[in-house]
Design a protein around this motif. Structure first.
Motif, short mmCIF file in Angstrom:
data_model
loop_
_atom_site.label_atom_id
_atom_site.label_comp_id
_atom_site.label_asym_id
_atom_site.label_seq_id
_atom_site.Cartn_x
_atom_site.Cartn_y
_atom_site.Cartn_z
N ALA A 21 0.83 -1.21 0.00
CA ALA A 21 0.00 0.00 0.00
C ALA A 21 0.86 1.26 0.00
O ALA A 21 0.52 2.26 -0.64
CB ALA A 21 -0.94 -0.01 1.20
N THR A 22 1.99 1.20 0.69
CA THR A 22 2.92 2.33 0.70
C THR A 22 3.43 2.61 -0.70
O THR A 22 3.45 3.77 -1.14
CB THR A 22 4.12 2.04 1.64
OG1 THR A 22 3.63 1.89 2.98
CG2 THR A 22 5.13 3.15 1.60
N ILE A 24 2.06 1.69 -3.56
CA ILE A 24 0.96 2.06 -4.45
C ILE A 24 0.53 3.51 -4.24
O ILE A 24 0.30 4.24 -5.20
CB ILE A 24 -0.24 1.09 -4.26
CG1 ILE A 24 0.15 -0.30 -4.78
CG2 ILE A 24 -1.49 1.61 -4.96
CD1 ILE A 24 -0.82 -1.40 -4.36
N THR A 25 0.43 3.91 -2.97
CA THR A 25 -0.09 5.25 -2.66
C THR A 25 1.01 6.30 -2.50
O THR A 25 0.72 7.49 -2.58
CB THR A 25 -0.91 5.23 -1.36
OG1 THR A 25 -0.04 4.90 -0.26
CG2 THR A 25 -2.06 4.25 -1.45
N GLY A 26 2.23 5.86 -2.24
CA GLY A 26 3.31 6.80 -1.97
C GLY A 26 3.19 7.45 -0.60
O GLY A 26 3.81 8.48 -0.34
N SER A 27 2.42 6.84 0.30
CA SER A 27 2.16 7.41 1.62
C SER A 27 3.35 7.23 2.55
O SER A 27 3.72 6.11 2.92
CB SER A 27 0.94 6.74 2.25
OG SER A 27 0.80 7.13 3.60
N THR A 28 3.94 8.35 2.96
CA THR A 28 5.02 8.27 3.95
C THR A 28 4.45 7.92 5.33
O THR A 28 5.17 7.36 6.16
CB THR A 28 5.81 9.58 4.02
OG1 THR A 28 4.92 10.67 4.28
CG2 THR A 28 6.57 9.83 2.75
N TRP A 29 3.17 8.23 5.56
CA TRP A 29 2.56 7.89 6.85
C TRP A 29 2.46 6.38 7.02
O TRP A 29 2.69 5.87 8.13
CB TRP A 29 1.18 8.54 6.98
CG TRP A 29 1.29 10.02 7.11
CD1 TRP A 29 0.93 10.95 6.17
CD2 TRP A 29 1.82 10.76 8.21
NE1 TRP A 29 1.21 12.21 6.63
CE2 TRP A 29 1.75 12.13 7.88
CE3 TRP A 29 2.35 10.40 9.44
CZ2 TRP A 29 2.19 13.12 8.74
CZ3 TRP A 29 2.78 11.39 10.30
CH2 TRP A 29 2.70 12.72 9.96
N LEU A 30 2.10 5.67 5.97
CA LEU A 30 2.06 4.21 6.07
C LEU A 30 3.45 3.65 6.34
O LEU A 30 3.62 2.74 7.15
CB LEU A 30 1.50 3.60 4.78
CG LEU A 30 0.00 3.57 4.62
CD1 LEU A 30 -0.39 3.05 3.23
CD2 LEU A 30 -0.65 2.74 5.70
#
Length: 138
Positions: A21-22, A24-30
């Motif tokens: 998911a990190t 795929i989304t590029g989320s640094t929070w994940l």
């Protein structure tokens, strides 16, 4: 005290989902969440990680008694290796270069997937190799 082998494998499944998911989304929070999970597992053992807690409280009561156990040190070492890759990934995503974040997160994802899908723990194997080399050196 030995641990139920299903616990670290469950953690690897959750880690695989979080790291995928990190990417795929590029989320640094994940990735920051996963870094914290690795840090807790590396410092206190996999049973002290959030995924270990979830396994112990929610998953394990629904399973039969464990049939296989393993020493806690190799999975704990694997958490430390994952922590290094997650920290490097966070640095890459927040300070750059972006490819560093992608590469480090991808490496951690590959290792987690191997454990989740095939029960092959790269960090555990690294631990055993380091132990063999250091025992021979003494």
């Amino acid at each position: 005290m030995d641990i139920d082998v299903r616990g670290p494998r469950f953690g690897a499944v959750v880690t695989t989902v979080v790291l995928a998911a990190t990417l795929i989304t590029g989320s640094t929070w994940l990735l920051a969440w996963q870094t914290l999970a690795f840090a807790l597992g590396a410092s206190g053992g996999v049973a002290r990680s959030p995924y270990g807690w979830l396994f112990r409280k929610v998953v394990r009561p629904r399973l039969g008694p464990p049939k296989q156990f393993e020493a806690p040190e190799p999975p704990q070492f694997a958490q430390a290796v994952g922590l290094v890759f997650a920290v490097v990934g966070l640095i890459g995503f927040t300070a750059g270069p972006q490819w560093l974040g992608l590469a480090a997160t991808g490496c951690a994802l590959a290792a987690a997937f191997l454990n989740a899908a095939f029960g092959y723990c790269l960090g555990c194997e690294m631990y055993l190799l380091v132990r063999r080399v250091t025992v021979r050196a003494e």
